[in-house]
Structure formats: C-alpha cells, structure tokens
Motif scaffolding. Structure first.
Motif, PDB file in Angstrom:
ATOM      1  N   ASP A   1      46.173  67.319  37.718  1.00 27.22           N
ATOM      2  CA  ASP A   1      45.250  68.085  36.881  1.00 27.22           C
ATOM      3  C   ASP A   1      43.899  68.220  37.590  1.00 27.22           C
ATOM      4  OD1 ASP A   1      44.040  69.390  34.823  1.00 27.22           O
ATOM      5  OD2 ASP A   1      44.642  67.947  33.293  1.00 27.22           O
ATOM      6  N   PRO A   2      43.827  69.093  38.597  1.00 23.64           N
ATOM      7  CA  PRO A   2      42.608  69.204  39.400  1.00 23.64           C
ATOM      8  C   PRO A   2      41.363  69.586  38.586  1.00 23.64           C
ATOM      9  CG  PRO A   2      44.293  70.742  40.173  1.00 23.64           C
ATOM     10  CD  PRO A   2      44.877  69.988  39.051  1.00 23.64           C
ATOM     11  N   ASP A   3      41.529  70.392  37.537  1.00 27.38           N
ATOM     12  CA  ASP A   3      40.368  70.780  36.734  1.00 27.38           C
ATOM     13  C   ASP A   3      39.757  69.579  36.020  1.00 27.38           C
ATOM     14  OD1 ASP A   3      40.658  73.431  37.480  1.00 27.38           O
ATOM     15  OD2 ASP A   3      41.917  73.918  35.755  1.00 27.38           O
ATOM     16  N   ALA A   4      40.602  68.707  35.485  1.00 28.51           N
ATOM     17  CA  ALA A   4      40.116  67.502  34.815  1.00 28.51           C
ATOM     18  C   ALA A   4      39.452  66.575  35.825  1.00 28.51           C
ATOM     19  CB  ALA A   4      41.260  66.784  34.109  1.00 28.51           C
ATOM     20  N   TYR A   5      40.040  66.442  36.998  1.00 28.79           N
ATOM     21  CA  TYR A   5      39.452  65.601  38.041  1.00 28.79           C
ATOM     22  C   TYR A   5      38.073  66.120  38.438  1.00 28.79           C
ATOM     23  CZ  TYR A   5      38.443  63.506  42.514  1.00 28.79           C
ATOM     24  OH  TYR A   5      37.809  62.858  43.546  1.00 28.79           O
ATOM     25  N   ILE A   6      37.953  67.420  38.618  1.00 31.85           N
ATOM     26  CA  ILE A   6      36.664  68.011  39.005  1.00 31.85           C
ATOM     27  C   ILE A   6      35.621  67.767  37.921  1.00 31.85           C
ATOM     28  CG2 ILE A   6      35.482  70.218  39.405  1.00 31.85           C
ATOM     29  CD1 ILE A   6      38.077  71.097  40.887  1.00 31.85           C
ATOM     30  N   SER A   7      36.018  67.889  36.662  1.00 31.92           N
ATOM     31  CA  SER A   7      35.102  67.641  35.557  1.00 31.92           C
ATOM     32  C   SER A   7      34.622  66.184  35.555  1.00 31.92           C
ATOM     33  CB  SER A   7      35.787  67.974  34.232  1.00 31.92           C
ATOM     34  OG  SER A   7      34.961  67.661  33.151  1.00 31.92           O
ATOM     35  N   ILE A   8      35.539  65.257  35.760  1.00 29.81           N
ATOM     36  CA  ILE A   8      35.177  63.833  35.802  1.00 29.81           C
ATOM     37  C   ILE A   8      34.306  63.546  37.015  1.00 29.81           C
ATOM     38  CG2 ILE A   8      36.125  61.518  36.146  1.00 29.81           C
ATOM     39  CD1 ILE A   8      38.508  62.480  34.388  1.00 29.81           C
ATOM     40  N   ARG A   9      34.647  64.136  38.142  1.00 23.52           N
ATOM     41  CA  ARG A   9      33.862  63.958  39.372  1.00 23.52           C
ATOM     42  C   ARG A   9      32.433  64.440  39.169  1.00 23.52           C
ATOM     43  NH1 ARG A   9      32.244  67.061  43.489  1.00 23.52           N
ATOM     44  NH2 ARG A   9      32.164  66.156  45.575  1.00 23.52           N
ATOM     45  N   ARG A  10      32.298  65.621  38.585  1.00 22.03           N
ATOM     46  CA  ARG A  10      30.975  66.178  38.327  1.00 22.03           C
ATOM     47  C   ARG A  10      30.161  65.258  37.412  1.00 22.03           C
ATOM     48  NH1 ARG A  10      32.137  70.665  35.559  1.00 22.03           N
ATOM     49  NH2 ARG A  10      32.974  71.598  37.427  1.00 22.03           N
ATOM     50  N   LYS A  11      30.807  64.774  36.339  1.00 20.71           N
ATOM     51  CA  LYS A  11      30.131  63.887  35.394  1.00 20.71           C
ATOM     52  C   LYS A  11      29.690  62.589  36.082  1.00 20.71           C
ATOM     53  CE  LYS A  11      29.641  64.243  31.486  1.00 20.71           C
ATOM     54  NZ  LYS A  11      28.509  64.776  30.726  1.00 20.71           N
ATOM     55  N   ALA A  12      30.552  62.032  36.930  1.00 19.01           N
ATOM     56  CA  ALA A  12      30.231  60.779  37.626  1.00 19.01           C
ATOM     57  C   ALA A  12      29.038  60.956  38.557  1.00 19.01           C
ATOM     58  CB  ALA A  12      31.444  60.282  38.408  1.00 19.01           C
ATOM     59  N   PHE A  13      29.020  62.041  39.318  1.00 19.43           N
ATOM     60  CA  PHE A  13      27.918  62.269  40.245  1.00 19.43           C
ATOM     61  C   PHE A  13      26.619  62.591  39.508  1.00 19.43           C
ATOM     62  CE2 PHE A  13      31.205  62.517  43.471  1.00 19.43           C
ATOM     63  CZ  PHE A  13      30.581  61.922  44.559  1.00 19.43           C
ATOM     64  N   GLU A  14      26.705  63.360  38.426  1.00 15.75           N
ATOM     65  CA  GLU A  14      25.502  63.667  37.644  1.00 15.75           C
ATOM     66  C   GLU A  14      24.923  62.400  37.027  1.00 15.75           C
ATOM     67  OE1 GLU A  14      26.763  66.579  34.786  1.00 15.75           O
ATOM     68  OE2 GLU A  14      26.757  68.211  36.255  1.00 15.75           O
ATOM     69  N   TYR A  15      25.782  61.550  36.467  1.00 16.18           N
ATOM     70  CA  TYR A  15      25.318  60.311  35.844  1.00 16.18           C
ATOM     71  C   TYR A  15      24.704  59.387  36.887  1.00 16.18           C
ATOM     72  CZ  TYR A  15      25.061  56.485  32.525  1.00 16.18           C
ATOM     73  OH  TYR A  15      24.600  55.491  31.706  1.00 16.18           O
ATOM     74  N   ALA A  16      25.329  59.278  38.047  1.00 21.00           N
ATOM     75  CA  ALA A  16      24.805  58.424  39.108  1.00 21.00           C
ATOM     76  C   ALA A  16      23.462  58.939  39.614  1.00 21.00           C
ATOM     77  CB  ALA A  16      25.803  58.331  40.251  1.00 21.00           C
ATOM     78  N   ALA A  17      23.325  60.262  39.743  1.00 18.69           N
ATOM     79  CA  ALA A  17      22.056  60.822  40.199  1.00 18.69           C
ATOM     80  C   ALA A  17      20.938  60.580  39.183  1.00 18.69           C
ATOM     81  CB  ALA A  17      22.209  62.321  40.455  1.00 18.69           C
ATOM     82  N   ALA A  18      21.265  60.676  37.909  1.00 22.10           N
ATOM     83  CA  ALA A  18      20.259  60.500  36.863  1.00 22.10           C
ATOM     84  C   ALA A  18      19.912  59.036  36.613  1.00 22.10           C
ATOM     85  CB  ALA A  18      20.750  61.142  35.565  1.00 22.10           C
ATOM     86  N   ASN A  19      20.839  58.126  36.872  1.00 21.91           N
ATOM     87  CA  ASN A  19      20.635  56.728  36.508  1.00 21.91           C
ATOM     88  C   ASN A  19      20.756  55.755  37.670  1.00 21.91           C
ATOM     89  OD1 ASN A  19      20.406  57.029  33.520  1.00 21.91           O
ATOM     90  ND2 ASN A  19      22.410  57.940  33.824  1.00 21.91           N
ATOM     91  N   SER A  20      20.680  56.238  38.880  1.00 25.62           N
ATOM     92  CA  SER A  20      20.851  55.353  40.026  1.00 25.62           C
ATOM     93  C   SER A  20      19.747  54.307  40.111  1.00 25.62           C
ATOM     94  CB  SER A  20      20.903  56.164  41.317  1.00 25.62           C
ATOM     95  OG  SER A  20      19.699  56.882  41.485  1.00 25.62           O
ATOM     96  N   TYR A  21      18.612  54.564  39.516  1.00 26.93           N
ATOM     97  CA  TYR A  21      17.501  53.614  39.512  1.00 26.93           C
ATOM     98  C   TYR A  21      17.702  52.507  38.484  1.00 26.93           C
ATOM     99  CZ  TYR A  21      16.294  56.075  35.268  1.00 26.93           C
ATOM    100  OH  TYR A  21      16.346  56.623  34.013  1.00 26.93           O
ATOM    101  N   ASN A  22      18.665  52.645  37.597  1.00 26.96           N
ATOM    102  CA  ASN A  22      18.841  51.711  36.492  1.00 26.96           C
ATOM    103  C   ASN A  22      20.212  51.038  36.563  1.00 26.96           C
ATOM    104  OD1 ASN A  22      18.949  50.349  34.069  1.00 26.96           O
ATOM    105  ND2 ASN A  22      18.157  52.065  32.864  1.00 26.96           N
ATOM    106  N   PRO A  23      20.286  49.848  37.180  1.00 24.03           N
ATOM    107  CA  PRO A  23      21.588  49.183  37.298  1.00 24.03           C
ATOM    108  C   PRO A  23      22.213  48.817  35.951  1.00 24.03           C
ATOM    109  CG  PRO A  23      19.834  47.844  38.281  1.00 24.03           C
ATOM    110  CD  PRO A  23      19.227  49.119  37.821  1.00 24.03           C
ATOM    111  N   MET A  24      21.393  48.648  34.920  1.00 23.63           N
ATOM    112  CA  MET A  24      21.931  48.321  33.600  1.00 23.63           C
ATOM    113  C   MET A  24      22.731  49.496  33.040  1.00 23.63           C
ATOM    114  SD  MET A  24      21.212  45.239  33.048  1.00 23.63           S
ATOM    115  CE  MET A  24      21.545  45.035  31.330  1.00 23.63           C
ATOM    116  N   LYS A  25      22.239  50.715  33.241  1.00 22.19           N
ATOM    117  CA  LYS A  25      22.979  51.886  32.757  1.00 22.19           C
ATOM    118  C   LYS A  25      24.248  52.113  33.573  1.00 22.19           C
ATOM    119  CE  LYS A  25      19.697  54.662  30.282  1.00 22.19           C
ATOM    120  NZ  LYS A  25      19.247  56.018  30.021  1.00 22.19           N
ATOM    121  N   MET A  26      24.190  51.826  34.872  1.00 22.64           N
ATOM    122  CA  MET A  26      25.367  52.005  35.715  1.00 22.64           C
ATOM    123  C   MET A  26      26.426  50.950  35.396  1.00 22.64           C
ATOM    124  SD  MET A  26      24.938  54.731  37.413  1.00 22.64           S
ATOM    125  CE  MET A  26      26.270  54.669  38.574  1.00 22.64           C
TER     126      MET A  26
END
Length: 125
Positions: A22-47
């Motif tokens: 299911d490449p579309d689902a994988y791409i969606s999860i990948r996008r979410k993971a990278f967006e979350y990491a970019a937004a919260n990389s400064y906060n280890p508690m959120k990660m």
C-alpha cells in the motif's frame, strides 16, 4: 536534534511490507513522521510519546476515502462493521513512539530493494 537509532526492527519490517502492498498509505505515514520530527525535534519528550492513532487515521482518510465508498456501495452491513485498513494500520503504528517511527521510516527510505529483502529475511519471525 540528531536521531542516532536505526529504528525498531518489527516496525521496519511492517513499513517495508506496507510500502510494497500500500504505497499511498506508506507515503502518508512517511510524510507525517518527517513533519512531526521537523516540528518537534527540539523536544525529546514529544518524540518519546506514542504515535497518535487519530493522527495516522486522519492522514490516511484521503487515501482510503474511495475504498470506503466502494465498500459502502457493494458490501452488506456486516462488512461495514469490520475494521478498516486505515484503522488496522493506525493500530499497528500506534504501538510505537514518534522517534521510533521517524527512525524506522528513515531507515526504510535509505535501503535499496536488495537491502530490504535481506532485512526481512534476517528480522522476520
């Protein structure tokens, strides 16, 4: 914040299978993971918090919207009550933290097809 882990082997195997099936689902999860990491990389508690199943389902709604419509049209009420593919994926992903998800997605992205096949042989039960 630099992530130094290689990800969770079980999650990596799941993501490799998801990318194939299911490449579309994988791409969606990948996008979410990278967006979350970019937004919260400064906060280890959120990660270190567990992945929210709701966020994953929201990301997958677009991907599975057409499938849900087809199911509603062609299948009986019994089929509607079954867990959807988006719910199954969200349930599986929500077992892990955002850091594990990011590291695992990053690891899968860096692998070649041969490396993925070798990884599955080495780590799947």
């Amino acid at each position: 914040m630099g992530f130094i882990g290689q990800g969770n082997p079980k999650l990596i195997c799941y993501l490799i299978h998801l990318e194939k099936t299911d490449p579309d689902a994988y791409i969606s999860i990948r996008r979410k993971a990278f967006e979350y990491a970019a937004a919260n990389s400064y906060n280890p508690m959120k990660m270190a918090t567990s992945v929210s199943a709701g966020e994953i389902v929201d990301g997958l709604k677009v991907v599975f919207g057409i499938i849900k419509l087809i199911i509603k049209i062609f299948f009986s009420d019994d089929e509607k009550k079954k867990e959807t593919r988006a719910d199954q994926i969200a349930k599986e992903i929500s077992k892990y933290t955002y850091a594990e998800l990011f590291e695992s997605v990053r690891t899968v992205d860096c692998m070649s097809a041969k490396e993925k096949a070798e990884y599955l042989l080495a780590h799947e039960v």
